[in-house]
Design a protein around this motif. Structure first.
Motif, short mmCIF file in Angstrom:
data_model
loop_
_atom_site.label_atom_id
_atom_site.label_comp_id
_atom_site.label_asym_id
_atom_site.label_seq_id
_atom_site.Cartn_x
_atom_site.Cartn_y
_atom_site.Cartn_z
N THR A 1 42.60 27.34 31.04
CA THR A 1 41.35 27.22 30.29
C THR A 1 40.27 28.09 30.92
N GLU A 2 40.16 28.05 32.24
CA GLU A 2 39.20 28.91 32.94
C GLU A 2 39.55 30.38 32.74
N ARG A 3 40.83 30.71 32.87
CA ARG A 3 41.28 32.10 32.73
C ARG A 3 40.96 32.62 31.33
N ASN A 4 41.17 31.79 30.31
CA ASN A 4 40.91 32.20 28.93
C ASN A 4 39.43 32.32 28.62
N SER A 5 38.56 31.79 29.49
CA SER A 5 37.13 31.93 29.29
C SER A 5 36.66 33.37 29.48
N GLY A 6 37.48 34.18 30.15
CA GLY A 6 37.12 35.58 30.39
C GLY A 6 36.47 35.83 31.73
N LEU A 7 36.09 34.75 32.43
CA LEU A 7 35.49 34.95 33.74
C LEU A 7 36.54 35.45 34.73
N GLU A 8 36.09 36.33 35.62
CA GLU A 8 36.93 36.88 36.67
C GLU A 8 36.21 36.71 38.00
N TYR A 9 36.90 36.98 39.08
CA TYR A 9 36.29 37.06 40.40
C TYR A 9 37.16 37.96 41.25
N GLY A 10 36.83 38.16 42.49
CA GLY A 10 37.62 39.03 43.33
C GLY A 10 37.38 38.75 44.80
N ALA A 11 38.04 39.53 45.64
CA ALA A 11 37.87 39.46 47.09
C ALA A 11 38.04 40.87 47.65
N PRO A 12 37.21 41.24 48.62
CA PRO A 12 37.21 42.61 49.13
C PRO A 12 38.48 42.95 49.92
N ILE A 13 38.71 44.23 50.08
CA ILE A 13 39.78 44.78 50.91
C ILE A 13 39.12 45.65 51.96
N THR A 14 39.56 45.51 53.22
CA THR A 14 38.99 46.28 54.32
C THR A 14 40.10 46.82 55.21
N PHE A 15 40.02 48.10 55.53
CA PHE A 15 40.94 48.74 56.48
C PHE A 15 40.13 49.22 57.68
N GLY A 16 40.69 49.03 58.87
CA GLY A 16 40.11 49.63 60.07
C GLY A 16 40.43 51.11 60.12
N ASP A 17 40.32 51.68 61.31
CA ASP A 17 40.62 53.10 61.52
C ASP A 17 42.11 53.30 61.75
N ASN A 18 42.59 54.51 61.46
CA ASN A 18 43.96 54.93 61.75
C ASN A 18 45.02 54.10 61.03
N VAL A 19 44.72 53.66 59.83
CA VAL A 19 45.68 52.90 59.02
C VAL A 19 46.52 53.88 58.22
N TRP A 20 47.82 53.58 58.11
CA TRP A 20 48.72 54.40 57.30
C TRP A 20 49.50 53.49 56.37
N LEU A 21 49.35 53.70 55.07
CA LEU A 21 50.16 53.02 54.07
C LEU A 21 51.22 54.00 53.60
#
Length: 182
Positions: free
Chosen positions: A116-136
């Motif tokens: 029911t909440e999802r169908n309301s259209g509301l969204e939210y999120g959470a940040p992503i943070t990388f330090g230095d010298n990261v390799w994906l």
């Protein structure tokens, strides 16, 4: 608070808000320019003008997709290979000397589990943070709310569902520490 303020803060927000809609349209125009530009120097200049902040030295291959672009912050000596998707409803903050392999996804959006909440259209999120010298390595997916410390390496095809400290090598789905870096 505006809907944009709520979005950045990770609170439920209405993505149909006029300001957010206009920002996404602007991002689509910027993506089109970036993805059609053959000159790497011009592509870097486009990112410097579009992203929230960048270092001086950055390089990204095409294609690139995002929600806004303005919520992406990359440090010095940033490199991203082909076919990146950075969904930036919350901030994506990337340190210095970060390399991202092809076909990676940095995903900050979340949707309510309750239908029911999802169908309301509301969204939210959470940040992503990388330090230095990261390799994906290639094909890595980073989920909302993940922080990776300095000197982290993530193996190809991994799905990172939680945060990890400095000096580790991660792999798997869900990703786990497979080695420490001295």
């Amino acid at each position: 608070m505006t809907e944009r303020d709520k979005m950045i803060a990770g609170q439920p927000y209405n993505p149909a808000d006029t300001e957010l809609t206009n920002m996404r349209l602007h991002a689509r125009r910027q993506m089109k320019l970036f993805n059609q530009e053959d000159d790497a120097t011009k592509r870097s200049s486009l990112l410097k003008d579009w992203f929230g902040a960048t270092g001086e030295n950055l390089y990204m291959e095409q294609p690139f997709r995002c929600d806004y672009g303005a919520n992406i912050y990359v440090g010095e000596n940033f490199y991203a290979n082909f076919n990146q998707t950075f969904l930036d409803v919350c901030e994506i903050r990337i340190g210095d000397n970060v390399m991202i392999g092809p076909n990676c996804q940095l995903l900050t959006p979340l949707h309510p589990l309750d239908p029911t909440e999802r169908n309301s259209g509301l969204e939210y999120g959470a940040p992503i943070t990388f330090g230095d010298n990261v390799w994906l390595a290639g094909g890595v997916t980073i989920l909302p709310g993940v922080t990776l410390g300095n000197n982290v390496v993530v193996g190809a095809g991994s799905v990172v569902t939680k945060s990890f400290p400095d000096n580790v090598v991660l792999a798997g789905n869900p990703a786990k520490v497979i080695k420490t870096i001295d």
